[in-house]
Design a protein around this motif. Structure first.
Motif, short mmCIF file in Angstrom:
data_model
loop_
_atom_site.label_atom_id
_atom_site.label_comp_id
_atom_site.label_asym_id
_atom_site.label_seq_id
_atom_site.Cartn_x
_atom_site.Cartn_y
_atom_site.Cartn_z
N PHE A 25 42.95 41.09 33.56
CA PHE A 25 43.00 42.19 32.59
C PHE A 25 43.50 43.49 33.25
N GLY A 26 43.02 43.75 34.49
CA GLY A 26 43.35 45.00 35.17
C GLY A 26 44.81 45.08 35.57
N GLY A 27 45.27 44.06 36.30
CA GLY A 27 46.64 44.09 36.83
C GLY A 27 47.68 44.07 35.73
N PHE A 44 51.29 41.14 42.58
CA PHE A 44 51.11 39.91 43.35
C PHE A 44 49.81 39.26 42.92
N GLU A 45 49.89 37.98 42.67
CA GLU A 45 48.72 37.23 42.18
C GLU A 45 48.59 35.93 42.97
N ALA A 46 47.38 35.69 43.47
CA ALA A 46 47.16 34.48 44.27
C ALA A 46 47.24 33.21 43.43
N GLY A 52 43.33 36.06 35.80
CA GLY A 52 42.23 36.46 36.71
C GLY A 52 41.00 35.60 36.48
N THR A 53 39.88 36.24 36.17
CA THR A 53 38.62 35.53 35.90
C THR A 53 38.84 34.32 35.00
N TRP A 54 39.69 34.51 33.99
CA TRP A 54 39.84 33.48 32.96
C TRP A 54 40.86 32.42 33.35
N CYS A 64 32.98 34.40 27.21
CA CYS A 64 32.53 35.78 27.42
C CYS A 64 31.13 35.97 26.85
N ASP A 65 30.44 36.97 27.39
CA ASP A 65 29.12 37.32 26.85
C ASP A 65 29.17 38.69 26.16
N VAL A 66 30.35 39.27 26.10
CA VAL A 66 30.61 40.45 25.28
C VAL A 66 31.44 39.91 24.12
N GLN A 70 35.24 42.86 20.92
CA GLN A 70 35.08 44.02 21.81
C GLN A 70 35.70 43.74 23.18
N TYR A 71 35.69 42.45 23.55
CA TYR A 71 36.19 42.06 24.87
C TYR A 71 37.69 41.79 24.77
N SER A 72 38.45 42.81 24.42
CA SER A 72 39.90 42.68 24.30
C SER A 72 40.51 44.06 24.39
N ARG A 117 49.47 35.70 47.93
CA ARG A 117 48.27 36.49 48.27
C ARG A 117 48.67 37.67 49.15
N VAL A 118 48.23 38.84 48.76
CA VAL A 118 48.45 40.02 49.62
C VAL A 118 47.44 39.93 50.76
N GLU A 119 47.97 39.93 51.98
CA GLU A 119 47.09 39.80 53.14
C GLU A 119 46.81 41.13 53.80
N ASN A 443 31.13 46.89 29.34
CA ASN A 443 32.12 45.98 28.78
C ASN A 443 33.39 46.23 29.60
N MET A 444 33.83 45.22 30.34
CA MET A 444 34.82 45.53 31.38
C MET A 444 36.23 45.81 30.88
N VAL A 445 36.58 45.32 29.72
CA VAL A 445 37.97 45.57 29.29
C VAL A 445 38.19 47.07 28.99
P1 FAD Z 1 40.03 39.52 37.72
O1 FAD Z 1 40.12 38.95 36.38
O2 FAD Z 1 39.00 38.99 38.64
O3 FAD Z 1 41.47 39.36 38.38
C1 FAD Z 1 41.69 39.67 39.72
C2 FAD Z 1 42.86 38.83 40.20
O4 FAD Z 1 43.24 39.32 41.47
C3 FAD Z 1 42.51 37.36 40.39
O5 FAD Z 1 43.36 36.56 39.60
C4 FAD Z 1 42.75 37.11 41.87
O6 FAD Z 1 43.36 35.86 42.12
C5 FAD Z 1 43.69 38.23 42.23
N1 FAD Z 1 43.58 38.61 43.64
C6 FAD Z 1 42.48 39.04 44.30
N2 FAD Z 1 42.80 39.31 45.58
C7 FAD Z 1 44.12 39.06 45.71
C8 FAD Z 1 45.02 39.16 46.80
N3 FAD Z 1 44.64 39.58 48.00
N4 FAD Z 1 46.32 38.82 46.59
C9 FAD Z 1 46.75 38.39 45.37
N5 FAD Z 1 45.92 38.27 44.30
C10 FAD Z 1 44.62 38.61 44.48
N6 FAD Z 1 33.01 40.91 31.88
C11 FAD Z 1 32.70 41.39 30.65
O7 FAD Z 1 32.77 42.60 30.43
N7 FAD Z 1 32.36 40.55 29.65
C12 FAD Z 1 32.28 39.22 29.83
O8 FAD Z 1 31.95 38.50 28.89
C13 FAD Z 1 32.55 38.68 31.12
N8 FAD Z 1 32.47 37.36 31.35
C14 FAD Z 1 32.74 36.89 32.61
C15 FAD Z 1 32.66 35.52 32.84
C16 FAD Z 1 32.87 35.02 34.10
C17 FAD Z 1 32.81 33.55 34.33
C18 FAD Z 1 33.13 35.90 35.18
C19 FAD Z 1 33.31 35.38 36.57
C20 FAD Z 1 33.24 37.25 34.95
C21 FAD Z 1 33.07 37.76 33.67
N9 FAD Z 1 33.20 39.11 33.38
C22 FAD Z 1 32.92 39.59 32.13
C23 FAD Z 1 33.74 40.01 34.40
C24 FAD Z 1 35.28 39.82 34.48
O9 FAD Z 1 35.55 39.59 35.81
C25 FAD Z 1 35.99 41.03 33.89
O10 FAD Z 1 35.62 41.20 32.54
C26 FAD Z 1 37.52 40.98 33.91
O11 FAD Z 1 38.03 39.74 33.54
C27 FAD Z 1 38.03 41.41 35.26
O12 FAD Z 1 39.42 41.59 35.23
P2 FAD Z 1 40.18 42.12 36.53
O13 FAD Z 1 41.61 42.09 36.23
O14 FAD Z 1 39.59 43.40 36.97
O15 FAD Z 1 39.81 41.09 37.67
#
Ligand code: FAD
Ligand code: NAP
Length: 539
Positions: A25-27, A44-46, A52-54, A64-66, A70-72, A117-119, A443-445
């Protein structure tokens, strides 16, 4: 002066405005934002796909538990209007499909390098840019680096003796095989009863020949009451999306669940019971909004704890087993779990609970696992053992700031940030939902979008000011860290060994990492921006 080697490297390396690490969601939104600002960015994505999470967490029952509505994302009304969620809490495949749709709709993939992967990320003070290295040998430089690496993306597999001896199959919930796992006819062990364990246990139990759950700390869980989304309700929310989303911004966790403003101890036992019953019947994380003092008064929290224990005792038929499942910690001090048929699963005669507090795991063996002197024969072991949360993914990258100082060194006693967005001495490096921001307590989104929007506005401000370099002021950072700690210490959060405190990882400093208070945080960021980005030093 730069040496010849550095100059040669500089010519060979590709120059970008921004490198973004992670395509969750973030990237994805960060890339969209950089393009909107006219900046050249690369993600860059590993993994070999977005999400990501999904993308990673494909275990049975992952959802999701949100609530989905809302989680969008909110940044595009067209996207919000066109996407139809099928369930109150969307399952992992649907959320992944949504993020794939986002990537396609906004043509994001062309700027994403998968399976990379970014090292390393090293700050070049002389040139004022980040030098990035990947495991595929890419060498790039960029003025800005945005770490969208995730709070829960770095899996934790405990270092049990004999892991290499086990001849069966083993899986971590956070690195689930894409092709799925067939547990039919198998004796399965699940280690861990956090959200991932609690979601997967009922489904694995239904499929496996036999399931053994290895529980160290019993956990609280409330029912999801998941169901197909009523199309009329969905249409109604969409008509009022802006107001609906605004409502969520005005709550402590960024959730559209009306908080009860009264204190549990001001209510009579009957009133308390009625409130808890109402929240239980509603299902989901709204349970934490039952009373305003739930996370600050142990006495109040105990009433909620006793209510949930009552539900466990009502549901689990064997009284001894029910007691073993009853938590004695503070409700919500580890993230409250949201389940479907979790407690009911223990009434099955093909499910067994092993209480690791009485019978600790000694080792894995060739045929299974030995705990408390007994060997459990298993064909498969599921590690639902969580993550090195909040800092894990960042510290797995060799990040070096001014003077070559490593992030690991700076955060040796725990993460230190200004607003969870930057850390002093690491100029032009932003963290999305970093430690010190509401992140996992919201709610992380919307939290992610708020960060990306802040960064986007900030970069525009820098451009207008002709600034090329930003670093938080150490005083502002110290004051923010003190505030985050003060808020955390005024709650019951520090009372249990949660991953919020890093307590799940042996040797990790015990520091409460997230900031409690989504609304207060958004207001603080708005105030910082309105005051010429106070606390950030521009050059
Ligand atoms: P992520 O989705 O974790 O994405 C990070 C990405 O970065 C990953 O794909 C990873 O491979 C990549 N990455 C990391 N390091 C490197 C590197 N060095 N080089 C290249 N790529 C790299 N939050 C809520 O608010 N509501 C929910 O219902 C909820 N449910 C969840 C369910 C599960 C099973 C889990 C584990 C978490 C849940 N979360 C929930 C938290 C969830 O992580 C966030 O909501 C959100 O998806 C995070 O998005 P993000 O982009 O910040 O990180
Ligand atoms: P978790 O909450 O950290 O749970 C890990 C479990 O493994 C705990 O029960 C823990 O026991 C146990 N464990 C860890 N190390 C162990 C060891 N050495 N021996 C025995 N047991 C051990 O991890 P998670 O369940 O993956 O969830 C992490 C977070 O991701 C959640 O809190 C939530 O924010 C998010 N998530 C959300 C959902 C959702 O419902 N949408 C689903 C999954 C995850 P102890 O408690 O004793 O440490």
């Amino acid at each position: 002066m730069a040496g010849a080697a550095e100059t040669a490297r500089d010519e060979a390396s590709e120059r970008l405005d921004a490198v973004i690490v992670g395509a969750g969601f973030g990237g994805l939104y960060a890339l969209y934002k950089m393009r909107e600002l006219g900046l050249r960015a690369r993600v860059f994505e590993a993994g070999d796909g977005v999400g990501g999470t999904w993308y990673w967490n494909r275990y049975p029952g992952a959802r999701c538990d949100v609530e989905s509505m809302q989680y969008s994302y909110q940044f595009s009304d067209e996207l919000a209007q066109e996407w139809e969620w099928s369930e109150r809490y969307a399952a992992q495949p649907e959320i992944l499909r949504y993020l794939e749709h986002v990537a396609d709709r906004f043509e994001l993939r062309r700027d994403i390098r998968f399976e990379t992967r970014v090292e390393r990320a090293h700050w070049d003070e002389e040139r004022g840019l980040w030098r990035i290295g990947t495991d595929r040998g890419d060498e790039l430089s960029a003025r800005f680096c945005i770490m969208a690496t995730g709070c829960l993306s770095s899996t934790n597999t405990p270092d049990f003796d004999g892991v290499e001896d086990f001849e069966g199959d083993s899986y971590h919930t956070g690195q689930w095989p894409h092709e799925g796992v067939d547990f039919a006819g198998k004796r399965v062990g699940v280690i861990g009863t956090g959200s991932s364990g609690i979601q997967s246990i009922p489904l694995i139990a239904r499929e496996a020949l036999h399931l053994t759950v290895f529980q160290r700390t019993p956990n609280y869980s409330v029912p999801a009451h998941n169901a197909p989304l009523d199309p009329d309700k969905q249409a109604h929310i969409k008509e009022n999306y802006a107001r609906y989303r605004e409502q969520s911004r005005a709550t402590p966790f960024g959730l559209v669940n009306p908080p009860n403003e009264s204190a549990a101890m001001d209510a009579t036992p009957e009133e308390r019971r009625a409130e808890y019953e109402m929240r239980w019947a509603e299902g989901g994380l709204g349970f934490m909004m039952s009373f305003v003092d739930m996370l600050v008064s142990r006495e109040s929290n105990d009433t909620a704890a006793e209510f949930i224990r009552g539900k466990i005792r009502e549901t689990v038929e064997d009284p001894e087993l029910a007691e073993a499942l009853c938590p004695d910690t503070v409700v919500g001090c580890k993230r409250l779990c949201v389940d479907t048929d979790y407690w009911e699963t223990y009434n099955r005669d093909d499910v067994r609970l092993v209480d690791l507090r009485k019978n600790p795991i000694e080792r894995l063996t060739r045929r299974g696992l030995r705990a408390g002197g007994e060997e459990y024969e298993l064909d498969a072991i599921v590690f639902a053992t969580g993550f090195d949360a909040m800092t894990g993914a960042l510290l797995r990258i060799d990040i070096r700031g001014v003077g070559g100082r490593t992030l690991a060194d700076k955060w040796d006693a725990g993460p230190v940030t200004y607003l969870g967005l930057m850390t002093a001495g690491f100029p032009n490096l932003f963290t999305i939902t970093g430690p010190g921001s509401p992140s996992v307590l919201s709610n992380m989104v919307p939290s992610i979008e708020q960060h990306v929007d802040f960064i986007g506005d900030f970069l525009t401000h820098m451009q207008e000011r002709g600034a090329a370099r930003v670093d938080p002021e150490p005083d502002a950072e110290a004051a923010w860290v003190a505030h985050v700690n003060e808020v955390g210490d005024a709650t019951l959060f520090p009372t249990c060994n949660s991953w919020y405190l890093g307590a799940n990882i042996p040797g990790k400093p015990r520091v409460f990492m997230p900031y409690l208070g989504f609304l207060a945080y958004c207001e603080k960021c708005d105030e910082v921006a309105a005051n010429d980005y106070a606390g950030f030093s521009l050059r």
